[in-house]
Every structure is written in C-alpha cells, then in structure tokens.
Design an enzyme around this catalytic site. Structure first.
Site, short mmCIF file in Angstrom:
data_model
loop_
_atom_site.label_atom_id
_atom_site.label_comp_id
_atom_site.label_asym_id
_atom_site.label_seq_id
_atom_site.Cartn_x
_atom_site.Cartn_y
_atom_site.Cartn_z
N GLN C 126 146.01 59.56 81.49
CA GLN C 126 147.23 59.34 80.71
C GLN C 126 148.11 60.59 80.70
O GLN C 126 147.63 61.68 80.38
CB GLN C 126 146.83 58.97 79.27
CG GLN C 126 148.01 58.60 78.39
CD GLN C 126 147.59 58.47 76.94
OE1 GLN C 126 146.77 59.25 76.45
NE2 GLN C 126 148.12 57.48 76.25
N GLY C 127 149.35 60.43 81.07
CA GLY C 127 150.29 61.55 81.05
C GLY C 127 151.37 61.35 80.01
O GLY C 127 152.53 61.06 80.34
N TYR C 128 151.00 61.44 78.77
CA TYR C 128 151.97 61.30 77.67
C TYR C 128 152.34 62.67 77.09
O TYR C 128 153.47 63.09 77.11
CB TYR C 128 151.37 60.45 76.53
CG TYR C 128 151.43 58.96 76.71
CD1 TYR C 128 151.68 58.38 77.95
CD2 TYR C 128 151.20 58.11 75.62
CE1 TYR C 128 151.71 56.99 78.10
CE2 TYR C 128 151.23 56.73 75.77
CZ TYR C 128 151.48 56.17 77.00
OH TYR C 128 151.50 54.82 77.14
N SER C 129 151.32 63.36 76.53
CA SER C 129 151.57 64.58 75.76
C SER C 129 152.09 65.71 76.62
O SER C 129 151.75 65.83 77.79
CB SER C 129 150.27 65.05 75.11
OG SER C 129 149.83 64.11 74.18
N GLU C 244 146.70 46.22 68.72
CA GLU C 244 145.31 46.25 69.14
C GLU C 244 144.62 47.55 68.78
O GLU C 244 143.99 48.17 69.60
CB GLU C 244 145.23 46.09 70.68
CG GLU C 244 145.99 44.93 71.23
CD GLU C 244 145.35 43.60 70.86
OE1 GLU C 244 144.20 43.62 70.38
OE2 GLU C 244 145.98 42.56 71.03
N SER C 381 148.54 62.66 64.52
CA SER C 381 147.72 63.38 63.53
C SER C 381 147.73 62.64 62.19
O SER C 381 148.56 61.77 61.95
CB SER C 381 148.28 64.78 63.33
OG SER C 381 149.51 64.68 62.63
N ASN C 382 146.79 63.00 61.33
CA ASN C 382 146.74 62.36 60.02
C ASN C 382 148.03 62.58 59.24
O ASN C 382 148.42 61.75 58.41
CB ASN C 382 145.53 62.85 59.23
CG ASN C 382 144.25 62.16 59.69
OD1 ASN C 382 144.26 61.39 60.67
ND2 ASN C 382 143.16 62.42 58.99
N GLU C 383 148.71 63.68 59.51
CA GLU C 383 150.00 63.93 58.85
C GLU C 383 151.03 62.90 59.34
O GLU C 383 151.80 62.37 58.54
CB GLU C 383 150.48 65.35 59.13
CG GLU C 383 149.68 66.45 58.44
CD GLU C 383 148.29 66.65 59.02
OE1 GLU C 383 148.11 66.42 60.24
OE2 GLU C 383 147.36 67.01 58.27
#
Lengths: 396, 338, 396, 338
Positions: C126-129, C244, C381-383
């Site tokens: 995966q090339g997202y970040s 999903e 993230s949780n934030e």
C-alpha cells in the site's frame, strides 16, 4: 538540599501548634472532622481569636501591622490549621481585599478598611464571577456608569461565597465598554446595605447554602469607593491571582482527609475484616498516599522558591490541578469506604431536622464528595489551569 | 444474533418514555403495565425476562424517575418465589407497595451473616438502607429461623417496627428499620431466592444507570453546544471534545455489559453472578466517569441544586453504593473466574 | 434480542473451525502464540491454503467468485483465526485493493488482477502514507504527471507494510495541484520492478523489519494502470475507510492474548504463589477481561448492524479506540507478568543469533508491547478517531 | 528548608552534562569524578549521599547514557560494605568494572529465598538479568553459606562461569550467569547490606528515570512545535496541550518523590524501604505515562529505531522491570505502612 524546617521555622511551628491546641473550639473541630459546614458564630469566634493573637494579619506587611510571614510560615500555619481541624480563615477580607488595598488603595482606604477587616466589623464578600462569564472572567457585564460623585451599578454577580453574612462586597465592574475586554474594568467597594442590592441564595448539590447571587439595580456607589485608577481593575484582580497562592494545593486538607480516611478504613468491616486490609481498597489508599507525599514536597518546593523571590506563577497551576485531583480522590475514597452508609443523604440546610443513621464519620461522606467537585472548577477550572501550563511552562 | 428488542418491548419503552415525560405517578405506571413487565406469565405478569427489565429500567433512569419500581420487582419477585400470587397480583395492579429489607449494618454489601432473628412469628433486628420503606405497605424481610435465612412479610406500620427515614442520594427515601419483636408472617424462601432476585435487581439498577448516563451525556452535549466562553461554544474546544468522545465510547461499552447481563440473568448461579459482577463493576466505573465529567464540563452550574444535572449526578454516584460497589464486584468476579 | 448465532452461522463456525484445525501449520501457530513475526513462507503457505478452500475470497461478491460473506461470517472467521493462532491474511491485495477494483476498476483490471491476487502471483503493498502527512493523509505530495501514455511518478511513500515482499504497489498520487487537497488525487497501480523505485527498510522500535519507505524517481506508469477516473482517487481510498471495518476492534486478538496471559499468570510465581492469585495483578486482569466482554458485545452489535444495512461509520471509530486500548493493556500486562524476564530484549531481525534466556512465553513480551504501541497510531490515530466521533456522533 | 543542590553538586551535574553531550566513555566518567561521587569519604569517594546519586543519575538518564554506572555503585558499594577498600579504589579510578549478581530465576523481584550455594570457595547456581556482566572484571554474587546469604566475588572469566548475554530493554547488555562450581572469594556481608545497597540503586534508577522523562518530554514538545498537520503545528491542538500539561505535572510530582527518597535513603530500614517503594511506584506509573504519551503524540516516527525516542521509551519501560515493579512496590508500601 535540606528537607527540614530551619530552627526558626520549627519554633514558629511550635508556637502555632500551641495556639491551635489552646484555641480551636472543640465544637468547630468536631464539625470540620466530619465535614459539617460551620455556622457564622464558629467563623466569627475563630476570626477574633486569630486577631487577638496577631495571626490574622500574619501575612500582611509590617507597615500595616502584619507579621510579614514568609511563604514557609504561611505554609506552616496552613498545615497546622488543617492538622488541628481548625476553621479556615474566611479569606475575602484578610487574604484577598487587604493585599489589593495595601498595594493599590489610597491612604484613606487603607486606614479605614484594614482595621475593620481585622476587627471583624466588616465581613467582605467577592463580586467577580458573573453567570455568563465562567472561566472567561474578563467578559463580565456588570456596568458602573459615572453620575456626578457616584457610580451607578447595574448587573449580576454569582458564586458569591458566604455573601449572606457580608456587609461589604468588592466588585469588578465595567466602566468602559469601548475598549478591549480586560481594559475598561474597575475595582469597586460597595456597601451591601445600599438600596438596589439583592442577595439570593444558591443551593448547592449537597443541599447547602454556601454561595449566592448578588443583583445590582441602580446601586449608587460613591466615587471614593473606587480602588486605584478607573479601568485598571483587571490589573488589581490579576495581582491576586498570580501572587501568594502557595496554599492552593490544599496539602493540609489532604493530609487531614487521608488520616481520617485511614481511621474509617480501620473501623469499617469488609467480609469480616477491617476494610483497610482489603487489597483493592489498600491499593487505592496507597496510591493516593504516595501521590500526596510527592505533592506535599512539590508544594514545599514552590513555597521555598517563593521565599527566594521566584514568583510561583504557572507552578501554582500545577499545584491547583494535582491538588484538586488528589483531594477529590480522597473524598471519593472516603465515600467508597462507608459503603451503603453513603446512601442516606442528609443536608444540614435542607433537612436540618434529620440525622444520618450511620456512624458519625459516614454522615457527610456523600455530601463532601459532591460538594468538593467544585474544587476543580472554581478559581480557574483545571482546564483553564492546563491552558496556563501550556503557555507558560510548555511554550506551546 | 439479533440486537433488536422485540416489538412489544419497543412499544412498552416508547409509551413509558412518553408517560414519564408527562410526569407519571404510581397508578400511571401500573396502568401502563410497567409493573407487570417485571414478572413472568407464571408469576402473573407478562414479562420478567432480563431484557424486559433492561428496557423498562433504562427508561426509568433516562427520565430520572424516583418511584420505587425496582423495589416492587425485588420484593414482589420474592413474594412470587414464595408462591404469594395474590400479593403479586396486587403489586402488579399498583395496589400494594412493597420493598425488601435484607441489608444489615456492619456487613457492608454482603448479604450475610445476618443477625435479625425470628421467634414465634416476630422479628428482632436491624435492617439498613431500605429504599422507599416509608411508602410501603409491606416489607419482605430476611431473618434467621432455626439458623436458616428465611423470608418474612412485615407490616411497616405494626408495633415493634421503627423507621428512621432520610432522603437518599439516589433520590426518593431510604430508611433504617428497627424490628423489636415485630409481628411477621413467614413466607418461606431463603438465601437462594434472595440471591437470584438481587441479581435481577442489580440488572435493573445497571439498566437504570445506562438511561441516567444517556441523560447526563445529552445534557452535557447540549450545554457544550450552547455555552460560550472566550467567544465560542465550549464544545469547540478540542480537549473537551476528545473527553466527550471517551465518555460516549465508555457508555456504549457499559450498554453492552448490560446486554450481556440481561442475556445471562437466568443462567446457573455462578455464571449469573459472574456476569452480574462484570456488569456492575463496569457500570460503577463508567457512571463515576460520566458523573464527574458531566459536572466538570458544565462547570459551576452543575454544582447547583437548581440545575437539573444535580440529581442525575447523585443518582449515578449512588448506584455504586447499592448491591455492591465496583471493588466488591471486582473481587467477586475474580473469585468466580478462578 | 438474541446473543447467539443462528443455526447457519453456527454451521459456518463449525466448518471454519474444522478447516483451522486441519490447516493451520503448527510452526506458524507456535510463532503467533508467543508473538514472533511470521516469515514470507508462513504467509504464502496460509494464503494458498485459504485460497484452495475458497476462504480467501470469502468476503468478495459472488460475481467475482467470492463467498459474499455477511459481516457476521467475517466476524466468525476472524474469531476462529485468532482462536487457533492462525496467521492473519495479508490484507493489501485481498482485503484492500480488491474491493476498490471491484467497485471502481475496469473490467480489464478486474479480470487481470483479481485472479492474480487469489493465486498469490501478485503481492500487493500500500502506498498511501507519506513522511510529512501522518494523520493528514490528504496532504500527500507524491506527484504523477501525465506524459503521453504514461504517468511520471516522483515522491516518497512510507509505512509500507511488508513492501519488501511485494511485486506491486497501489498508490495515491497527486495528479492536479491546482485544486483543494482531497481533489486532485488519483489511484495508481504500479509494478515494483519499474525502474526508479527504491524500497528502504524501516526498523521498528522492537528491532523488526516490518515496514518500508518506497521512493519514486521518474517512475513511468502506463495510463491503463489508473483506477477509475483521474483525480477521484480520494473517493476510492475513503470507500475502504468507511466500509467493512468490523474487525477493527481486534476482539479475536484480545481474546487470544488474554487467554495466553492467564496461562502465564498461572505459571509465574509471586512471593511463592502463582501470580494470578496476587490481588493487584488479578484486579488488573479482571478489569481488562470485563472491558473485553463489553467490547466484544459492542463489536457484535456493530457487526449485526452492518448486516442489517447500517453503515458502521463512526461506530468503527469507537471500536478502533477502545479496541486498541484494550489490546495495548493486554500487552502491557503481559509484559508486567513476566517480571524481570522483560529486560532481555532480543529482536529476531537484529539479533537473530541470540535466544532469550527466559521461558518461551516471556521471549517477546517486551517486543510485542513496544511494537503494538502502533495500534493506536496507524489507520487513523486515536486522536483522529476521537475527532470523527466528535463530529459524526456527538455533533459538536 | 532548602531545595537547592550544593554548589559542588551543581558543578558536578553541569560538567557531567557537558561531558555526556560530547559522548563520554568509562575513563571520562571516572576522570570527572562521577564514580567517586557514588561513595562516601569513608569509602574512599567524595559523595555517597542520596542527593549525590540523585544529581549524577538524573544527568545520566537525561543523556541516555548506557554505561553501567549504577552497577559500579551497587557492586562497588557492596565491596565497600565488606571493607574491600582496595577494590573500591580501583572501581572509583575506573580500573575495575564490577556488577552485582543477586537475582535468581523464579523469584520475580524478590531477593530470596535464593538457591545458589557456596561450597569450599566455589559457587553453584544461576543468577538472572545481570546487567553489564559481559564487560565486568568482577561479579559480586549472593549465595548461601551455611544457610546464610553471603556475598562472594567471582571472576566472570573463570572456569565454571557461563554468561548468556543479550541486549537489554534498557540499553546495554544483560546476562544469565550460570555458576557450576565456579571459584569464588568470600567477601562477608549479607542480606542487610544487599537490601541497603539495592535501596540506593533504586534511588539511582529513579533519578535516572527523571532525567529520561525530561528528555522524552522535551523531545515531544519540540516535535509538537515543529510538526504540522492540517496546516498548523500539532502543539496547537488543545487535546494534546492538555495531555502534555498533565505529563509535565506528573513529572514534577515524580521529581519530588525522588527528592523524598534521596532524603530518606539513610533512614532506618523500614522507613527507607517505605520511601523507596513510594518513589519507585510513582516513578513506575509516571514513566509509563510519559513513554506512552511521548510515543502517541509523536505518532509513527516514534515507532522507528532510527528516531532517537525509541531507546528512551524502552529505557522508561525497562525501569519498571528492575528492583521491583509498580505493583511489587505498592504491595511493599502497603505492608510497611500498616
């Protein structure tokens, strides 16, 4: 590095301790021990005894007849007060208005008001907060409009603690609406007998009448009751907030509360053994005690720093946050400790004809827990304090 | 797998909610069938399952209703266990107000060992924190008969019965009941019935607390949307937003714990009690969080008796002091999980 | 209200269980049980066995040869996977690219790529970040400029999990810089063998090579590798994020982790008794177990809702936050449980010649704790999740 | 009351900090007097008080120094207790590297009952998690001699000594030490000396952790100021600000706990150990909070070995696994407070 008091400080501690032993009224101490609120007579008695001893003006500068106590001395006094279940000094005159008058008041104001504060002739209350303002104190709306030799005051103050006993109120009022919020505020001294003032009780969550609303309708206040300069009132109010807040952590209360809690936990039984032997309860207690040991020393570090000339600014915010959390945790655990006895909920004001069926130490456990939720709200909520820490200490 | 309530339960919940919004008295609740929903058909009612209790008490909590429905279920259930179908019928009809007196001083949350003793159809002893005793027509009292825990009915107005009544932190009233050779009628039943009915009452209290937490959360959200500070609604402050997100998450978890308990309330005692303790422990922790965060985010206004949050916050705190608190149930959960 | 699976669901559960028993390689299960990372051979083997059974395409729609599993079926499969210490399916091809191709890809793309995903011929990453983007995914900077029949791609991707094994990468790239961030993004399929691509390992805090940086320098990508429309890539990426995500809570991992932890706590001794009998440890364990029981049911509520057509949007965020917290608490307690054995810190990649001196169950306790701090960071993230809850559920 | 360190200690701290910033080896620390500061004048050093340790180890932690200074103080202190002033002199001079081997498998954090046994000036048994044993010239080993815990010196290169060495979560190395009739020299000393020196080493570790937390906090604040997301530095997000405020508060409290312990380290054993447990418990809780919040607020970058936070976070976590963890000390604090 020396964690002990100096010889002079120990001598002062002994002197205060002896005074407390001789002077704290057993009835008042008994009330404080279980969390019953004091009545006016209790407070008046203590005020006069402290004044006779010179302790009331202890922290005041020498030129105003005070004892010029160091921060350590103030801390010792607070410690002994809590330890002996002595009443707290009602702070509005002695601890809040007096320093402002000493720093910014006129000679006439100082000469007139300061002795009356000590004698108890004047009972001051505080007119800062307003219903819409909350943490945003500077957004206050109470107006004072100049009319000849008077200001005409209109508006509403709230959270006025013990205002039902007061004959005087010091107020922040808006005297200029054309400038930014913090500017345009003045500091006024107002006689509670002036026509147009109405005091309405606020009953708190534990059923007690402790604070009030104060309504002002065309209240005429002589201009000589202005403290310092017009529109500079915010400076005077802030002076108090950044100054002399070494007692803010409430270490003395916490120590007294924790001692009382331990006694309860040795008496209450859990599965046939003293509650204090239950590992889950003991763990809660121990964590709080460990936190408190650390907070007490943090408090002393700030106190000692204050005597070396460091202004305890944002450090006060740390003490306020952690102090309120620990104190509330003690109240929380005290409520847990009494188990089902926390359910009967007798307010001394609303249900004054009733008594709590459980042991004495259980009578106010719920009430105190509920009432002390205020500690993390008043005087700048913990959220406001975290904001101060963010800016002043963390630099974010 | 199906997490929807039956049509009947949804309808009962809806009409109960509307009735409570208008302000309901005891007769209205009885008429609505709320009391009947606490009992099985065998017992003369038309409910009595865990999810019947869950639905009813969540609404009672949401509305902050202080009427002693839980007590009717607990004491009425004990009457049903003892075969007193005539009395149960009166309870369901709203004609007989009942409550259970089983807790004794010095035992904390334990059901025993009790010291109240039966002797020639009289009881002598002391019962503590008896909810709504003042308004009850009949007390179901546990006492030792030949050393065995046995249930008795006692008329609270009878000679030898002294009530010392105060307000309760939860709302309503609570009484110390002193029995001094008070006339009593043996009902039969004993420790097993008491424990089963206390488990059901604990489920009722947990469901009640879910409703109460929903109300506290909704009030806080409303306040965050409308209260402005420094020129913006305080609900725009991210620190408060994230804390409210955690509050919302924890309430959903607690809601699931009540579902778990409702599904297990008729399981064998060990599993029933383990699930009861799991739910009550979680409810205790969550209710404390919700009460304290609701007060803190409201600020000063929450501290006043006048504002409607005060009784809600007290009710949340009071729930931890009934049927065993967070730690009492944690200990029992550990014991039953071993 | 019925907390039990239907007869069909139970039959499916039995079938999956039988498959797991027959097919999970004991070596892989042993690694998973103690937290050792799997190697590529372990993953390939599992991929092929799942494919042979038809489970790999279980969640796919029938028209693509899938089993059209319901959310409950997917949940059952995940539950059994965790329970049997079976490998997780490497999700990038089967679970992430495939649904995008099925929804937005061309017929040619579907026909070509989907079978290769199942056969294992293609290993997708995966090339997202990107390094500068973090939670602000849409601020990505990797450019793709049209040049005849090709895009020329330049930029850098990061956190590319298992990219060292991949022969293909699907990327979000910026194809229009003149519009708002979320617009101007396209979804490209890129062959890892294309000249100009460099994969650099990132070693994680537990010393393991699990993720990578992928650098693109003038990489030529045929235009037919564009998925859907140019500049609509953000929509396709979001499709996956809001769709999903019933497995997001990681309930299966938590159950398996808690079971393992209990076994450890029955073996480890504390003051001469099994650690599990220590009240402080038992309290930590019990609170986590109680939380997990509630989370598992919350997860099922969302799963059941999904099968009734409710899109589990912000509910997924709740599950992500609480799921990551509980899983991390289990890892934390597992680390505490092994006591001093947590100190020897052997990374299988960096210290492959060393073995941990303690019991098997202790070997990876610290590593797993450190590694799984990522759970509350990755995938939003949780934030970020709390922000979603704030807007979508709380309406603040 | 005075919370300022003496001029000498401040100077030592300053030069230690500068030296560590340049990157110090063992000889540099010895030359600077860091090793001498661990011992009293009677022992041949020029420090040895609680606040000497506090000052030195806070700097070592701040710099993330992985050299075994704590081990020199612990094992060297035991040598001093046994009157081996010649060896202590060599330790202070940096010429003799020493560490203590006292922990045994299966005892968790307890110092006993040990099973390593002395027989005719040889030791047989197994010692676990021995820090820096690989680089040591001498091990101080606890063993049973006639049923009493006694200290021995062992040459780690001698026949009968097997080291199994791995990296440590704290940085540096840790070894399993197997003793199979390994030659050993009795030193005298026993359980009381061991307990006192472990208390001092715990103080050292607590002070080290304060310095480490300061670094983690400073790195996080730097990151919050410079890292932008959604167009602003993430330090402008109030949710993170308030959490960092709490982190800062807790570190100040932990700092005070170390001051309390430093002041009590020479008290009678019960009070010394009670203060030790108070400090270690609080340090354990705080270090966990700081490590987890530092990682979470950094996000992904914190998870990489390349970024400097990784060893700092591991060091904070590792501290809880040495000399007793948070719960072990909570239990002991409860016991000693009764």
């Amino acid at each position: 590095m020396d964690l002990n008091y100096t010889a002079e400080e120990r001598a002062f501690q002994q002197e205060v301790r002896a005074f407390m032993k001789a002077n704290v009224a057993p009835e008042a101490a008994a009330k404080i021990a279980v969390g019953t609120h004091l009545d006016k007579a209790d407070m008046d008695l203590w005020h006069s005894r402290l004044n006779a001893q010179g302790y009331l003006a202890g922290p005041w500068p020498k030129e105003f007849g005070g004892g010029a106590w160091s921060a350590v001395q103030k801390h010792i006094f607070e410690e002994e007060t809590a330890y002996h279940n002595a009443p707290r000094i009602v702070p509005f005159g002695v601890g809040m208005l007096a320093p402002v008058l000493q720093a910014f008041g006129s000679k006439e104001q100082q000469d007139y008001y300061l002795p009356r504060i000590l004698s108890g002739e004047d009972w001051w209350c505080q007119g800062y907060s307003e219903p819409g303002a909350g943490s945003d104190l500077a957004s206050l709306k109470t107006r004072a409009v100049r009319d000849g030799d008077h200001y005409i005051v209109n508006g509403q103050k709230t959270w006025t603690t013990l205002g039902q006993y007061a004959n005087k109120i010091f107020c922040l009022v808006r005297t200029d609406t054309s400038v930014k919020q913090q500017q345009g505020i003045s500091f006024l001294l107002i006689d509670m007998d002036t026509p147009g003032i109405e005091v309405r009780p606020i009953i708190l969550i534990d059923g007690v009448h402790e604070v009030n609303e104060v309504w002002f309708t065309d209240v005429r206040v002589p201009v000589e009751n202005l403290v310092g300069e017009e529109n500079k009132g915010w400076t005077y109010a802030k002076y108090l907030l950044t100054h002399e807040r070494t007692g803010i952590a409430g270490v003395g209360f916490c120590n007294a509360g924790l001692d009382a809690l331990k006694r309860v936990a040795k008496t209450e039984m859990h599965h046939g053994r003293p509650l204090i032997e239950n590992p889950h309860f003991a763990a809660r207690l121990a964590r709080i005690e460990i936190d408190l040991m650390a907070m007490a020393t943090t408090n002393l570090r700030v106190v000692a720093g204050a005597d070396e000339g460091a202004a305890p600014g944002a450090e006060s915010s740390m003490l306020k946050v952690k102090g309120s959390i620990i104190r509330q945790q003690i109240n929380d655990l005290a409520r847990r400790a009494v188990g089902p006895w926390a359910v009967p909920f007798v307010s001394e004001d609303l249900d004054s004809n009733l008594y709590h069926p459980g042991p004495d130490y259980a009578a106010k456990a719920s009430n105190t827990y509920m009432n002390n939720r205020k500690i993390s709200i008043y005087g700048g909520s913990n959220e406001v304090q975290r904001g101060i820490i963010t800016k002043a200490i963390l630099g974010l | 797998m199906d997490f929807n309530h039956t049509e009947e339960r949804r309808m009962l919940a809806d009409s109960l909610r509307r009735t409570l919004e208008r302000g309901a008295d005891w007769a209205a609740l009885a008429e609505l069938g709320v009391l009947g929903a606490l009992f099985t058909e065998d017992e003369g009612g038309f409910g009595g399952a865990g999810f019947d209790l869950a639905v009813v008490f969540e609404e009672l909590g949401r509305a902050g209703c202080e009427l002693p429905v839980l007590e009717a279920g607990l004491a009425g259930g004990l009457l049903a266990d003892c075969g007193k179908s005539d009395l149960v019928e009166q309870v369901i009809a709203g004609e007989l107000r009942v409550t259970a007196a089983y807790l004794e001083p010095g035992l904390r949350y334990d059901l025993g060992p009790i010291t109240t003793t039966a002797n020639n159809n009289t009881l002598t002893g002391r019962k503590t924190v008896v909810t709504a005793a003042e308004d009850s027509d009949l007390l179901v009292v546990s006492a030792l008969l030949d050393g065995e825990v046995t249930l008795f009915s006692v008329d609270p107005k009878a000679k030898g019965v002294t009530l010392h009544t105060t307000p309760s932190l939860a709302g309503g009233s609570t009484s110390e009941v002193t029995l001094d050779a008070a006339p009593a009628t043996p009902l039969g039943g004993g420790q097993a019935q008491l424990e089963a009915r206390i488990a059901m009452a604990t489920l009722a209290l947990c469901a009640d607390t879910i409703g109460t937490m929903d109300t506290a959360k909704d009030m806080t959200l409303d306040y965050l949307r409308t209260r402005t500070q420094f020129g913006v609604p305080i609900g725009k402050f991210q620190a408060l937003q994230h804390r409210m997100a955690d509050v919302a998450i924890e309430i959903e978890m607690a809601r699931s714990a009540v579902i778990n308990l409702a599904g297990a309330i008729n399981a064998e005692p060990k599993e029933r009690d383990r699930q009861t303790s799991a739910a009550k422990n979680l409810i205790g922790r969550t209710a404390l969080l919700v009460a304290e965060e609701a007060i803190q985010m409201h600020g000063g206004i929450a501290m006043t008796e006048e504002y409607a949050l005060a009784p809600i916050a007290r009710r949340l705190i009071a729930a931890d002091h009934r049927f065993g608190d967070e730690d009492w149930h944690l200990e029992r959960f550990i014991r039953l999980s071993a």
